[in-house]
Scaffold this motif. Structure first.
Motif, PDB file in Angstrom:
ATOM      1  N   GLY A   1     -26.143  78.423 -80.012  1.00 55.08           N
ATOM      2  CA  GLY A   1     -27.005  78.387 -78.834  1.00 55.08           C
ATOM      3  C   GLY A   1     -28.475  78.363 -79.209  1.00 55.08           C
ATOM      4  N   VAL A   2     -28.865  79.219 -80.149  1.00 55.24           N
ATOM      5  CA  VAL A   2     -30.270  79.283 -80.550  1.00 55.24           C
ATOM      6  C   VAL A   2     -30.692  77.965 -81.206  1.00 55.24           C
ATOM      7  N   LYS A   3     -29.819  77.427 -82.064  1.00 55.58           N
ATOM      8  CA  LYS A   3     -30.132  76.146 -82.700  1.00 55.58           C
ATOM      9  C   LYS A   3     -30.304  75.057 -81.637  1.00 55.58           C
ATOM     10  N   ALA A   4     -29.371  75.009 -80.690  1.00 54.57           N
ATOM     11  CA  ALA A   4     -29.380  73.937 -79.694  1.00 54.57           C
ATOM     12  C   ALA A   4     -30.637  74.006 -78.827  1.00 54.57           C
ATOM     13  N   VAL A   5     -30.970  75.198 -78.354  1.00 51.67           N
ATOM     14  CA  VAL A   5     -32.125  75.321 -77.462  1.00 51.67           C
ATOM     15  C   VAL A   5     -33.420  75.047 -78.224  1.00 51.67           C
ATOM     16  N   THR A   6     -33.508  75.526 -79.460  1.00 50.28           N
ATOM     17  CA  THR A   6     -34.702  75.239 -80.261  1.00 50.28           C
ATOM     18  C   THR A   6     -34.860  73.731 -80.447  1.00 50.28           C
ATOM     19  N   LYS A   7     -33.743  73.055 -80.711  1.00 52.25           N
ATOM     20  CA  LYS A   7     -33.818  71.609 -80.912  1.00 52.25           C
ATOM     21  C   LYS A   7     -34.261  70.915 -79.633  1.00 52.25           C
ATOM     22  N   LEU A   8     -33.676  71.299 -78.514  1.00 54.44           N
ATOM     23  CA  LEU A   8     -34.049  70.665 -77.239  1.00 54.44           C
ATOM     24  C   LEU A   8     -35.546  70.802 -76.983  1.00 54.44           C
ATOM     25  N   ILE A   9     -36.066  71.999 -77.236  1.00 59.91           N
ATOM     26  CA  ILE A   9     -37.458  72.264 -76.885  1.00 59.91           C
ATOM     27  C   ILE A   9     -38.420  71.651 -77.896  1.00 59.91           C
ATOM     28  N   THR A  10     -38.156  71.875 -79.195  1.00 59.58           N
ATOM     29  CA  THR A  10     -39.165  71.470 -80.177  1.00 59.58           C
ATOM     30  C   THR A  10     -38.952  70.056 -80.715  1.00 59.58           C
ATOM     31  N   GLU A  11     -37.716  69.579 -80.747  1.00 66.01           N
ATOM     32  CA  GLU A  11     -37.473  68.230 -81.264  1.00 66.01           C
ATOM     33  C   GLU A  11     -37.457  67.207 -80.132  1.00 66.01           C
ATOM     34  N   ASP A  12     -36.587  67.476 -79.136  1.00 61.48           N
ATOM     35  CA  ASP A  12     -36.446  66.519 -78.039  1.00 61.48           C
ATOM     36  C   ASP A  12     -37.568  66.657 -77.029  1.00 61.48           C
ATOM     37  N   LYS A  13     -38.294  67.772 -77.097  1.00 63.95           N
ATOM     38  CA  LYS A  13     -39.425  68.019 -76.202  1.00 63.95           C
ATOM     39  C   LYS A  13     -39.045  67.836 -74.737  1.00 63.95           C
ATOM     40  N   VAL A  14     -37.991  68.540 -74.322  1.00 64.02           N
ATOM     41  CA  VAL A  14     -37.557  68.409 -72.935  1.00 64.02           C
ATOM     42  C   VAL A  14     -38.554  69.095 -71.997  1.00 64.02           C
ATOM     43  N   ASP A  15     -38.566  68.613 -70.744  1.00 63.52           N
ATOM     44  CA  ASP A  15     -39.474  69.180 -69.758  1.00 63.52           C
ATOM     45  C   ASP A  15     -38.869  70.398 -69.081  1.00 63.52           C
ATOM     46  N   LEU A  16     -37.546  70.492 -69.156  1.00 60.09           N
ATOM     47  CA  LEU A  16     -36.863  71.519 -68.377  1.00 60.09           C
ATOM     48  C   LEU A  16     -35.458  71.703 -68.945  1.00 60.09           C
ATOM     49  N   LEU A  17     -34.912  72.886 -68.775  1.00 58.47           N
ATOM     50  CA  LEU A  17     -33.547  73.149 -69.235  1.00 58.47           C
ATOM     51  C   LEU A  17     -32.663  73.478 -68.043  1.00 58.47           C
ATOM     52  N   ILE A  18     -31.407  73.027 -68.127  1.00 57.28           N
ATOM     53  CA  ILE A  18     -30.431  73.379 -67.093  1.00 57.28           C
ATOM     54  C   ILE A  18     -29.151  73.786 -67.814  1.00 57.28           C
ATOM     55  N   GLY A  19     -28.421  74.731 -67.248  1.00 60.22           N
ATOM     56  CA  GLY A  19     -27.126  75.095 -67.807  1.00 60.22           C
ATOM     57  C   GLY A  19     -27.073  76.549 -68.221  1.00 60.22           C
TER      58      GLY A  19
END
Lengths: 436, 315, 303
Positions: free
Chosen positions: A92-110
């Motif tokens: 979970g920590v790896k996935a969320v870090t990747k979404l935020i810092t690599e993919d630079k998402v604007d928002l998270l859902i789930g």
């Protein structure tokens, strides 16, 4: 000896670093809204996670097909990015870090499973990314004080909400019928037996039961409370103890496999012929198949059912969602899918209202959001997040299981609340009350 | 010839260490990559600690007990006493070592299978006790844990990475020194034949307990480091998978060696991440199972023994 | 607490004990002959339950009749496991057996999940509606059949070991492998046979588990297997009577003890449920027994 291994160690480290460096996405000029879907796509809860992802994809495609989201005059398309938590804290920590810092998402859902979401939240809060949580049931999610929770919006009922609705129903409908049949005096409290999973979820429901009784001053007394270990399969001893406490109604806080066995073993082996209540996560086709005839007349709390559709304003929308989902993915959507589907619409609406992708403004827009309900019944028909803990409030409904000869299984029918019900609650002939 | 090889190894080691230290410099502060590396470092410490106990012939199937105890103790004392996490992790380690000695006492006379079951049981007992003490541990809700480096500090993740790297290097070096010391030789003798070791005058009880204590100490530190990185601890930390990962890493890398747990952790993590991109789930665990079986049967010394095997077949 | 409640719970404990005994005897047999502990024994129970499920679903015959088929099927699987996995590592140290079993656990659990999903499977016993009442105690007919079946299995097993040439050869191998080999007993064949029989007994346990109204899923084996280990450790490695006594004791204790503890702490005004402590209690018993007697209560000396 040691150094060679170091060599390999660091060679691999560097290799993986280089790979990660190469796959960095190009900084975007594309006008798009990037949303990260945090869900357990692999591991123990992968069925639920896959369902959440598929529902989100459906919602995003619908919005994009209508031209996307209008952000200050520019039509932007929604792009979803997978964040697989692997049903573990590390994942979970790896996935969320990747979404935020690599993919630079604007928002998270789930976010599914509270234990994992707690760790994910730390990363999201640090980067101040709005997170619409659609799959974790702990009220702590938006109440914890160690991090700034103002970016978290909880769009699914909590373990406080389930028992509140369920017990209000029991008090309004079930209790009077029992009391009439057995001539109990009105001041006798209803005897409730609780059988809960030894986990965050089970304990949360048990605490919720106690809170609900106190909050509404319900004439309900907990006469027994037994715990069981997660994925237990033999409930006979616990049910025997509960039977001995002579309950009028039994409330198990269990997962699907456990609920099936509790009801079947209770009625078949232990002879505890009572009304069994059930938490919403069990409103699943597998439950109706597994519980066989033993589930007849038991009560299922729900907000999105595979079989029942609440009458009233959202009736057609629910039907359409189920059909579209089936056409696209070939399966039926689940409850966690439904709230994740709504989550994407909620995000789109909030971004449209904010008129920007600026995270702070989107957060503010979410906090002020008020939009019509979509495919789940909301209180007052509106999706809005409460000012104190940013929780949306669902109108949970109660179903009673009825035998369906053509299906060869039981089927749920909505019996409460009045506004959306399909039929009336029935107290079966074989029902045995507790002691007078 | 032999001297040359050692020099080459030393060279590779030094170069690689330097590389590890300049990763953030080359690639910039990439938070995702550093997060992955930090978790890998935690498991390198953890697997090395588990492997040290295995060196004495005692295979624990419940090391998550120490991992979790270290984490909980460290989180609790940072929250209540306000100690900085970097100090608290050692307190967590010491407490885990203390519990390790107690468990060691019940285990030292046991045969391998019994020991495996009993340690497995201790992880379950630790889990139960933790959830039953909500006033201390937060019960099922868990408790927040301070970050190792406060997130308000710029590039905190880089400092976190360096601290983890330093601790990992220190742990590996200490374990290396221990295995070369009297203790390591004694443990090896005990593993090979406990009775003979006793006859040779080795104090079996003392060394077995020492192995338990040291292993639990480093495992506790690993657990504390992980939760101070995550910022939160819940009873999930006692999970069966947490007990089994160091075993899988150590066996595939090479049991009883220093490099084995390190190499195993990296290779398996790498395979795991690659398979993830293909969306495989059960297949990944099946593969882990098959790797374990094949390695136990065909490569009992693990991946680190491959070069020697090749050398032997092509002299 | 009411005596009738206690007696009722004893019945549930007796049933749990039967499953543990069948598993434990199989483990013990394999250990006796090969001196190998198969930690993946619970996965054989799981595979046995799935075998019973599929045979039942595809054929629809009385579930009690398919137990034999499931046992034969698992016996064959057992032979393969012995030949392919345990044979190559015999004599390379006990740690290897533990690690190999761990690999087998990962392999079988996830293979089952991949092939048959993680959803639960159940069998409908034709007698599930029938139960005998003695006073206020309910005895579902299936339970009586299961207890009778277990007794029959034990008697048959004992007769096989004591009266047949093969059984005697297996016992000889357990007592002294080298001497047995010198006497012309094909000890490797005995290894295969012991694994086949042990797996078949696990399949019997799995089938009975399913027929009694519990469910099968890929992870069902781990907890019963752990209990079976506790049983053979408490009862002593290699001791059949020990396994029976310990199996029944554990089955009953883990069901009854939580209630005693609950009543006990109730005396101090603490209201707490201990039914979730079943596994924890089993391990406490195990640890206490081992601390006092590292070889188990009925344990034979030597390996």
């Amino acid at each position: 000896m040691m150094n060679k291994k170091y060599g390999i160690l660091f060679a691999v480290l560097v290799f993986s670093a280089l790979i990660a460096g190469c796959v960095q996405p190009p900084e975007g000029e594309v006008k798009e809204i990037k949303i990260g879907i945090v869900a357990p796509l692999t591991g123990g809860a992968s069925t639920t996670g896959t369902d959440m992802w598929q529902s989100a994809v459906l919602a995003a495609e619908e919005i994009n097909a209508r031209g996307g989201v209008n952000v200050s005059g520019v039509d932007m398309q929604i792009t979803l990015v997978k964040g697989d938590t692997e049903t573990s804290r590390e994942g979970g920590v790896k996935a969320v870090t990747k979404l935020i810092t690599e993919d630079k998402v604007d928002l998270l859902i789930g976010g599914f499973s509270s234990g994992i979401t707690y760790a994910d939240q730390v990363v999201a809060s640090e980067h101040k990314v709005p997170f619409i949580i659609t799959g974790a049931s702990s009220p702590i999610i938006t109440r914890r004080t160690d991090i700034d929770t103002s970016y978290f919006f909880h769009h699914c009922p909590t373990t406080d909400d389930y028992p509140e609705a369920t017990l209000l129903f029991v008090n309004d409908v079930v209790k009077p019928m029992i009391y009439e049949r057995f001539n109990f005096s009105a001041d006798r409290p209803l005897r409730l037996g609780v059988l809960y999973q030894d986990s965050k979820y089970g304990e949360g429901v048990y605490e919720g039961i106690k809170k609900a009784i106190e909050k509404h001053n319900l004439g309900i007394e907990i006469v027994s409370a037994e715990k069981f270990k997660m994925s237990e399969t033999d409930f006979r001893t616990a049910l025997t103890v509960i039977k001995e406490s002579k309950p009028d109604v039994v409330y198990p806080a269990a997962f699907l496999n456990e609920q099936t066995l509790i009801v079947a073993q209770g009625r078949k082996d232990v002879g505890l012929d009572t009304i069994y209540l059930s938490v919403e996560c069990n409103d699943d086709p597998d439950y109706y198949t597994g519980v066989e005839r033993w589930g007849e007349y038991s009560i299922q709390e729900s907000r999105f059912s595979p079989y029942a559709i609440p009458s009233g304003p959202i009736h057609d929308a629910v039907g359409k969602f189920k059909e579209d989902f089936k056409n696209k993915w070939g399966t039926s959507p689940s409850m966690m899918g439904a709230s994740t589907y709504e989550g994407v619409y909620v995000a789109a609406e909030a971004i449209k209202n904010a008129g920007t992708l600026d995270k702070e403004k989107v957060r503010a827009s979410l906090a002020e959001l008020a939009m019509p309900q979509i495919i789940e019944v909301m209180q007052n028909g509106v999706i809005t997040f409460s000012p104190d803990y940013r929780e949306s409030k669902f109108e949970l409904y109660m179903e009673q299981l009825r035998w369906d000869e053509t299906a060869g299984e039981t089927r749920p029918e909505i019996v409460w609340p009045e506004s959306i019900k399909e039929t009336d609650f029935v107290l079966p002939d074989w029902y045995e009350s507790g002691s007078s | 010839m032999k001297l040359d090889r050692i020099n080459i190894k030393t060279g590779i080691g030094i170069v690689s260490l330097i590389l590890a230290f300049i990763v953030p410099v080359i690639l910039g502060i990439n938070q995702y990559l550093l997060t992955v590396l930090i978790i890998t470092l935690v498991f390198i410490i953890y697997s090395s600690a588990w492997n040290l106990l295995a060196l004495s012939g005692q295979a624990s199937l419940g090391h998550a007990a120490f991992f979790g105890i270290g984490g909980y103790v460290s989180a609790i004392i940072t929250n209540s006493l306000g100690l900085p996490p970097i100090v608290a992790i050692f307190v967590g380690g010491f407490f885990a070592a203390f519990i390790g000695i107690l468990i060691g006492f019940t285990c030292i006379r046991m045969r391998e299978w019994f020991l495996a079951m009993v340690t497995f049981g201790f992880a379950i007992i630790a889990h139960t006790i933790t959830t039953e003490l909500p006033w201390l541990t937060g019960g099922w809700d868990g408790i927040p844990a301070k970050r190792l480096i406060s997130v308000t500090i710029t590039n905190y993740i880089m400092y976190e990475y360096y601290i983890m790297l330093l601790i990992a290097v220190a742990v590996v070096v200490i374990i290396y020194q221990l295995t070369k010391s009297r203790m390591g030789l004694a443990l090896e003798a005990i593993r090979e034949n406990e009775l003979e070791a006793k006859v040779m005058g080795i104090n079996v009880t003392k060394y077995k307990l020492m192995a338990f204590a040291v292993s639990a100490f480093f495992t506790g530190i690993a657990g504390a480091l992980e939760i101070h990185h995550f910022g939160y601890i819940t009873p999930e930390v006692y999970g069966m998978d947490i007990s089994f990962w160091p075993i899988i890493y150590s066996i595939s890398g090479g049991l009883f060696t220093i490099g084995g747990p390190i190499l195993g952790t990296i290779v398996i993590t790498f395979i795991w991440e690659i398979l993830r991109t293909f969306g495989l789930m059960y297949e990944r665990f099946i593969l882990i199972g098959v790797i374990l079986i094949l390695i136990v049967i065909f490569l009992p010394r693990g991946l680190v023994s491959i070069p020697e095997k090749i050398k032997r077949s092509h002299p | 607490m009411d005596l009738s409640v206690l007696l009722q719970i004893l019945v549930w404990g007796l049933y749990a004990g039967c499953i543990y005994i069948l598993l434990a005897i199989g483990l013990n047999l394999i250990f006796g002959v090969m001196k190998v502990v198969n930690f993946a024994h619970g996965e054989l129970l799981m595979l046995g339950a799935y075998a019973a499920f599929w045979i039942y679903t595809l054929s629809g015959i009385n579930p009690y009749l398919i137990i034999a088929l499931a046992m034969i099927l698992l016996g064959i699987i057992g032979v393969f496991i012995e030949r392919l996995c345990f044979r190559p590592i015999m004599g390379t140290g006990k740690l290897n057996e533990i690690f190999l079993s761990l690999g087998l656990i990962y392999l079988f659990q996830n293979l089952a999940a991949l092939l048959w999903t993680t959803g639960s499977r159940s069998i409908h016993s034709p007698y599930s509606d029938v139960s005998v009442s003695i006073g206020s105690i309910r005895l579902p007919l299936d339970y009586i059949i299961i207890i009778v079946f277990t007794i029959l299995f034990l008697i048959a097993f004992q007769l096989f070991m004591k009266r047949t040439t093969l059984g005697r050869a297996m016992r000889a191998t357990s007592q002294n492998r080298e001497a047995a080999a010198l006497m012309g007993i094909h000890v490797e064949r005995m290894d295969m046979l012991s694994f086949a029989l042990g797996s078949a007994l696990a399949a019997a346990a799995g089938s009975l588990w399913l027929i009694s109204g519990q469910i099968a899923n890929p992870y069902m084996g781990s907890i019963p297997a752990i209990k079976a280990f506790a049983v053979i450790i408490i009862g002593g490695l290699g001791s059949i009577p020990g396994a029976i006594v310990a199996g029944l004791t554990l089955g009953i204790a883990e069901n009854v003890l939580p209630l005693f503890i609950q009543s006990f702490v109730g005396l101090f005004g603490v209201s707490m449920s201990f039914t979730a402590w079943k596994d924890t209690i089993a391990f406490f018993i195990l640890i206490i027994v081992l601390v006092i007697r590292p070889t188990g209560i009925f344990g034979e000396k030597g390996e």
